[in-house]
Design an enzyme around this catalytic site. Structure first.
Site, PDB file in Angstrom:
ATOM      1  N   ARG A  50       0.859  -1.179   0.000  1.00 27.20           N
ATOM      2  CA  ARG A  50       0.000   0.000   0.000  1.00 27.20           C
ATOM      3  C   ARG A  50       0.893   1.227   0.000  1.00 27.20           C
ATOM      4  NH1 ARG A  50       2.391   1.803   3.725  1.00 27.20           N
ATOM      5  NH2 ARG A  50       0.867   3.463   3.912  1.00 27.20           N
ATOM      6  N   ASP A 237      -2.147  10.550  -2.265  1.00 23.89           N
ATOM      7  CA  ASP A 237      -2.449   9.513  -3.243  1.00 23.89           C
ATOM      8  C   ASP A 237      -2.817  10.106  -4.596  1.00 23.89           C
ATOM      9  OD1 ASP A 237      -2.920   6.454  -2.046  1.00 23.89           O
ATOM     10  OD2 ASP A 237      -2.820   8.044  -0.558  1.00 23.89           O
TER      11      ASP A 237
END
Length: 346
Positions: A50, A237
């Site tokens: 992740r 992100d």
């Protein structure tokens, strides 16, 4: 290149990808072997790996595995044969733009029809990995330059070596500031529901000998009110063209608290995280994950039976709440006009 961090999340073996299973940390150090694009996509979806940069790097290696399998099955039309694998990789996580950036870059290699496709694809994936590490070290230098000696800092989620090709984005800035000027305190919030701050960031910092204090997310405004934090430093992100930033859920609340208490707010992200095709934060897709991730902690249910849950895992912080965006290409402090776009295109 010298290392100032002791952790790596990805290890390319030439014929397969090894991923450090971040779901098992810090209790266990377990490596997962990915021998196919499907293995890689599942690992991304299931959060074995992740962090936006690390997701992009893993996907790039996944393309190499997809190409190798496609060439074995259908050597005459291997690019078409790998289409399903590429679609599976692309759908693994919707918010992290690095995933799509890396896949697009690998597709360019395929489209260029190289004489040795596998060698070209592997070289491209390795370059994506190495370029990320280089970018992180540069961002660490640029961000640390803005932080005065003796400052207190707070970070959210995990943005270190586990989330990137190495060193980290926001955590890279903290590493550089700690080793260069010294910090009075480093705080990490626990970051529910996956506890990336408690499980991963604290683990990385302890491994590197950087003292860290863990706080509940709800304690952050009190910490600011008492004057213990000068900078909140986070990753991203996806950064829209206007500077709006999608990051782990809870980032927006931290930015609001910073504004209320006069604390500086820094976003640290490589240029691959900036999406110039996205005009603003309202166009960023927000991933929602299963409610069980909130209702359960590991194998134990912590919520009352019958209770439901809403589990968005990202939020969007408006650019007007961000004091500085640090990238490997430079910093942005004025988000009006062409600030972000000029940095990337300049």
């Amino acid at each position: 290149m010298p290392r100032n961090d002791t952790v790596r999340a990805l290890d390319w073996q030439g014929d397969h990808l090894k991923l450090l299973d971040q779901r098992r940390l810090p209790a266990e150090t377990v490596w997962l072997d990915c021998h196919s694009a499907a293995d890689t996509a599942d690992a991304i979806r299931d959060m074995v790996v992740r962090g936006a940069p690390a997701i992009g790097i893993a996907a790039a290696y996944g393309v190499v595995l997809a190409a190798r399998a496609a060439m074995a099955r259908r050597p005459a039309d291997w690019p078409a044969a790998m289409a399903a694998d590429l679609a599976r990789l692309r759908s693994a996580r919707p918010t992290a733009v690095n995933l799509f950036w890396a896949l697009d870059r690998m597709q360019q290699v395929v489209d260029s029809d190289p004489a040795d496709p596998l060698a070209a694809l592997e070289a491209a994936a390795v370059a994506i990995h190495e370029d990320d590490l280089t970018a992180n070290r540069r961002m660490g230098e640029l961000g640390a330059h803005l932080i005065p000696a003796g400052a207190g800092v707070l970070t959210h989620c995990n943005t270190g070596s586990l989330a990137t090709g190495g060193y980290g984005t926001a955590l890279g800035v903290i590493r550089s500031a700690w080793s260069g000027k010294g910090l009075s305190a480093v705080y990490a919030d626990e970051t529910r529901p996956w506890l990336q701050g408690a499980r991963l960031t604290a683990w990385e910092l302890v491994a590197d000998g950087i003292p860290v204090r863990l706080i509940a997310e709800g304690a952050a405004p009190l910490l600011m009110q008492r004057g213990r934090v000068d900078w909140v430093i986070v990753g991203a992100d996806r950064v829209a063209a206007n500077g709006d930033t999608a990051n782990k859920i809870g980032t927006y609340a931290l930015a609001l608290a910073c504004k209320a208490h006069g604390v500086k707010f820094m976003v640290v992200a490589p240029s691959s995280t900036i999406d110039l095709d996205c005009p603003g934060g309202d166009r960023i897709p927000i991933e929602e994950r299963p409610p069980e991730e909130l209702l359960w902690l590991g194998d134990r249910r912590v919520a009352a039976e019958g209770a439901g849950a809403w589990n968005p895992v990202f939020d969007v912080t408006p650019a007007e709440l961000i004091d500085v965006l640090v990238t490997e290409r430079g910093v942005v402090t004025d988000f009006g006009g062409a600030g972000v776009r000029a940095l990337i295109n300049g």
